[in-house]
Write a protein that holds these residues in place. Sequence first.
Motif, PDB file in Angstrom:
ATOM      1  N   GLY A   1      12.142   7.333  -1.445  1.00  0.00           N
ATOM      2  CA  GLY A   1      11.411   8.569  -1.201  1.00  0.00           C
ATOM      3  C   GLY A   1      11.272   8.913   0.279  1.00  0.00           C
ATOM      4  O   GLY A   1      10.643   9.898   0.636  1.00  0.00           O
ATOM      5  N   ARG A   2      11.873   8.078   1.130  1.00  0.00           N
ATOM      6  CA  ARG A   2      11.877   8.391   2.570  1.00  0.00           C
ATOM      7  C   ARG A   2      13.190   9.109   2.887  1.00  0.00           C
ATOM      8  O   ARG A   2      14.118   8.547   3.470  1.00  0.00           O
ATOM      9  CB  ARG A   2      11.719   7.113   3.387  1.00  0.00           C
ATOM     10  CG  ARG A   2      10.362   6.460   3.138  1.00  0.00           C
ATOM     11  CD  ARG A   2      10.223   5.112   3.823  1.00  0.00           C
ATOM     12  NE  ARG A   2       8.908   4.529   3.529  1.00  0.00           N
ATOM     13  CZ  ARG A   2       8.522   3.321   3.931  1.00  0.00           C
ATOM     14  NH1 ARG A   2       9.349   2.571   4.631  1.00  0.00           N
ATOM     15  NH2 ARG A   2       7.322   2.872   3.623  1.00  0.00           N
TER      16      ARG A   2
ATOM     17  N   GLY B   1       0.782  -1.226   0.000  1.00  0.00           N
ATOM     18  CA  GLY B   1       0.000   0.000   0.000  1.00  0.00           C
ATOM     19  C   GLY B   1       0.817   1.282   0.000  1.00  0.00           C
ATOM     20  O   GLY B   1       0.255   2.376   0.053  1.00  0.00           O
ATOM     21  N   GLU B   2       2.148   1.149  -0.056  1.00  0.00           N
ATOM     22  CA  GLU B   2       3.017   2.335   0.033  1.00  0.00           C
ATOM     23  C   GLU B   2       3.279   2.951  -1.349  1.00  0.00           C
ATOM     24  O   GLU B   2       3.461   2.237  -2.335  1.00  0.00           O
ATOM     25  CB  GLU B   2       4.360   1.942   0.662  1.00  0.00           C
ATOM     26  CG  GLU B   2       4.271   1.485   2.097  1.00  0.00           C
ATOM     27  CD  GLU B   2       4.053   2.633   3.070  1.00  0.00           C
ATOM     28  OE1 GLU B   2       4.568   3.738   2.821  1.00  0.00           O
ATOM     29  OE2 GLU B   2       3.363   2.413   4.082  1.00  0.00           O
ATOM     30  N   PHE B   3       3.317   4.288  -1.369  1.00  0.00           N
ATOM     31  CA  PHE B   3       3.844   4.997  -2.541  1.00  0.00           C
ATOM     32  C   PHE B   3       5.371   5.044  -2.430  1.00  0.00           C
ATOM     33  O   PHE B   3       5.909   5.105  -1.317  1.00  0.00           O
ATOM     34  CB  PHE B   3       3.342   6.447  -2.554  1.00  0.00           C
ATOM     35  CG  PHE B   3       1.908   6.603  -2.942  1.00  0.00           C
ATOM     36  CD1 PHE B   3       1.554   6.782  -4.285  1.00  0.00           C
ATOM     37  CD2 PHE B   3       0.894   6.595  -1.974  1.00  0.00           C
ATOM     38  CE1 PHE B   3       0.218   6.954  -4.644  1.00  0.00           C
ATOM     39  CE2 PHE B   3      -0.434   6.756  -2.331  1.00  0.00           C
ATOM     40  CZ  PHE B   3      -0.775   6.940  -3.675  1.00  0.00           C
ATOM     41  N   HIS B   4       6.050   5.031  -3.578  1.00  0.00           N
ATOM     42  CA  HIS B   4       7.497   5.267  -3.555  1.00  0.00           C
ATOM     43  C   HIS B   4       7.891   6.210  -4.690  1.00  0.00           C
ATOM     44  O   HIS B   4       7.090   6.522  -5.568  1.00  0.00           O
ATOM     45  CB  HIS B   4       8.285   3.954  -3.622  1.00  0.00           C
ATOM     46  CG  HIS B   4       8.165   3.230  -4.935  1.00  0.00           C
ATOM     47  ND1 HIS B   4       7.285   2.191  -5.132  1.00  0.00           N
ATOM     48  CD2 HIS B   4       8.808   3.394  -6.113  1.00  0.00           C
ATOM     49  CE1 HIS B   4       7.399   1.747  -6.385  1.00  0.00           C
ATOM     50  NE2 HIS B   4       8.312   2.465  -6.997  1.00  0.00           N
ATOM     51  N   TYR B   5       9.120   6.687  -4.651  1.00  0.00           N
ATOM     52  CA  TYR B   5       9.666   7.566  -5.675  1.00  0.00           C
ATOM     53  C   TYR B   5      11.174   7.443  -5.620  1.00  0.00           C
ATOM     54  O   TYR B   5      11.732   7.301  -4.524  1.00  0.00           O
ATOM     55  CB  TYR B   5       9.291   9.038  -5.388  1.00  0.00           C
ATOM     56  CG  TYR B   5       9.418   9.912  -6.609  1.00  0.00           C
ATOM     57  CD1 TYR B   5       8.357  10.067  -7.490  1.00  0.00           C
ATOM     58  CD2 TYR B   5      10.623  10.566  -6.880  1.00  0.00           C
ATOM     59  CE1 TYR B   5       8.488  10.859  -8.625  1.00  0.00           C
ATOM     60  CE2 TYR B   5      10.748  11.357  -8.016  1.00  0.00           C
ATOM     61  CZ  TYR B   5       9.675  11.503  -8.884  1.00  0.00           C
ATOM     62  OH  TYR B   5       9.804  12.278 -10.002  1.00  0.00           O
ATOM     63  N   TYR B   6      11.851   7.471  -6.791  1.00  0.00           N
ATOM     64  CA  TYR B   6      11.399   7.454  -8.151  1.00  0.00           C
ATOM     65  C   TYR B   6      10.691   6.133  -8.460  1.00  0.00           C
ATOM     66  O   TYR B   6      10.933   5.138  -7.785  1.00  0.00           O
ATOM     67  CB  TYR B   6      12.608   7.686  -9.109  1.00  0.00           C
ATOM     68  CG  TYR B   6      13.714   6.670  -8.912  1.00  0.00           C
ATOM     69  CD1 TYR B   6      13.718   5.478  -9.647  1.00  0.00           C
ATOM     70  CD2 TYR B   6      14.704   6.858  -7.958  1.00  0.00           C
ATOM     71  CE1 TYR B   6      14.697   4.525  -9.441  1.00  0.00           C
ATOM     72  CE2 TYR B   6      15.680   5.899  -7.752  1.00  0.00           C
ATOM     73  CZ  TYR B   6      15.663   4.747  -8.494  1.00  0.00           C
ATOM     74  OH  TYR B   6      16.606   3.787  -8.274  1.00  0.00           O
TER      75      TYR B   6
ATOM     76  N   THR C   1       9.198  11.716  -0.778  1.00  0.00           N
ATOM     77  CA  THR C   1       9.934  12.961  -0.979  1.00  0.00           C
ATOM     78  C   THR C   1      10.733  12.826  -2.267  1.00  0.00           C
ATOM     79  O   THR C   1      11.386  11.804  -2.483  1.00  0.00           O
ATOM     80  CB  THR C   1      10.861  13.219   0.225  1.00  0.00           C
ATOM     81  OG1 THR C   1      10.054  13.339   1.396  1.00  0.00           O
ATOM     82  CG2 THR C   1      11.669  14.489   0.042  1.00  0.00           C
ATOM     83  N   MET C   2      10.669  13.845  -3.110  1.00  0.00           N
ATOM     84  CA  MET C   2      11.281  13.750  -4.448  1.00  0.00           C
ATOM     85  C   MET C   2      12.162  14.948  -4.767  1.00  0.00           C
ATOM     86  O   MET C   2      11.911  16.071  -4.334  1.00  0.00           O
ATOM     87  CB  MET C   2      10.182  13.644  -5.516  1.00  0.00           C
ATOM     88  CG  MET C   2       9.257  14.850  -5.553  1.00  0.00           C
ATOM     89  SD  MET C   2       8.017  14.763  -6.892  1.00  0.00           S
ATOM     90  CE  MET C   2       9.005  15.184  -8.331  1.00  0.00           C
TER      91      MET C   2
END
Lengths: 128, 390
Positions: B250-251, A36-41, A90-91
């Motif tokens: 992204g953390r 269920g987690e968003f990630h980036y990139y 955070t991006m």
Amino acid sequence: MSEMKYQSPVVNPETKPFWDATAEGKFLLKKCNDCGEFHYYPRALCPFCFSDKTEWVESKGTGTVYTHSTMRRAPVPFCLAYVTLDEGPTMMTHIVDCDLEQVAIGKPVKLVLKETDGDAKLPCFTLA
Amino acid sequence: MSIKGKAFIAGVFEHPGRELPDKSLAQIHAELAKGALEDAGLTKDDVDAYFCAGDVPGLGAISIADYMGLQLSYTDTTETGGSSYICHIGHAAAAIAAGKCKVALVTLAGKPRSEKMKVGTGSRAMGGTDAPEIGFEAPFWPSTANMYGMAAMRHMHEYGTTSEQLAWIKVAASQHAQYNEHALLRNVVTVEDVVNSPMISDPLHRLDCCVITDGGGAMVIVSPEIAKDLKRHSVKVLGHGESPKHVGGGRVDLTYTGAVWSGPRAFEEAGVKHADIDYASIYDSFTITVLETLEDLGFCEKGQGGKFVSDGNLISGVGKLPFNTDGGGLCNNHPANRGGITKVIEAVRQLRGEAHPKVQVPNCEIALAHGTGGSIGTRMGSATVILGRE
């Protein structure tokens, strides 16, 4: 102040949907359907649980400044920043189209897709 | 199993040159190897292992082994930027302990100064066009200075760290560099000089940034059996730790470094405490690099680095933790844009009692050297080694 001229990003098969969407004015994130987690990139495999069940989700395009640094030794000073999206990740980005002296940690920002020399647009942010 | 006492640094050499336009990169590596082997009292035919990182020309360790005429039983091309060479010490010690080799050579060399590289302000996306992050970072012009600037900005926000506190780190380095005849910058500076120098990338001023130099360094790491027969004083490897840190999907947290993991591992293996450390070489690409690293290694509480470095606490003969007595990357030398090996070289000088008399720590028995590679603003390698005089 003259405009920053952005080069188009390096695109690969894994990231092509992201950049194709920017050309249509959309900013996509990857979300894992298992944890269920968003990630980036964005990645094909979730960096938190290693599930391959990740899907593209359009971001609300809002967040806050995590940190920033305006490069003074450039033909056009520009503000490199990390923005924490309301979805969580955070991006790395630029803060644009505002007085850079007003940029501060914690200030709310909203998405601006900036033109590049190719079809893709870059997800940047401006003070909200 | 531990590497404690299983390997010794028998020889070190730092290139005296800071701008070397008339030499090839391979030539500098070989000159450094020759210098370190002569310092150890060994010859190139004694070398059975070679360690190098991304600064080496050609195919990994192989091209330069060919150039130098080395016959090897072990190679390691661990690449973690400026921390590589401190990783190499741990890896060499483990290989020696396992019986894979007896005499390990490590070299670092580069020519960014004569090649006029805009190291600090030019875009520094690393790893080539296949790097997985490149499309999401390179278009934003992350140079070295603005990435470290973002870390400093966040540290100031969370802990109240000031530009004046950061400036004390450069002041201490300059106090030491005045005695180093090879240092690129030998002028002593004040806190006011640092904070009044031109802003490069907020909040880092020009004098918060390290120098850009050619040159490099080499070291020879040997088994205890080899070390005891050498005329020169060898320094014992007591402990080592290493760890990458990244932006975690992204953390992002730019207020700490991988030293939070590498440091405790090195201290545990060495079996020493912070109060036992007589001298510390701390990687100093920028003043903020030192401040965060000192906190993360546990020399002070997290967030108290600004207070810790102030009022000359890092100046030899003045403060409690003498650091970078060669002038460090901030004043002396940052060869190949990655000074990790020079951190070890000055620690060895201190432990041998061969630092400049004006900066030599009396009875220096235990020293720490720490390397940081890549970028504190994105992904980095951190490596710590603790060395003993005996």
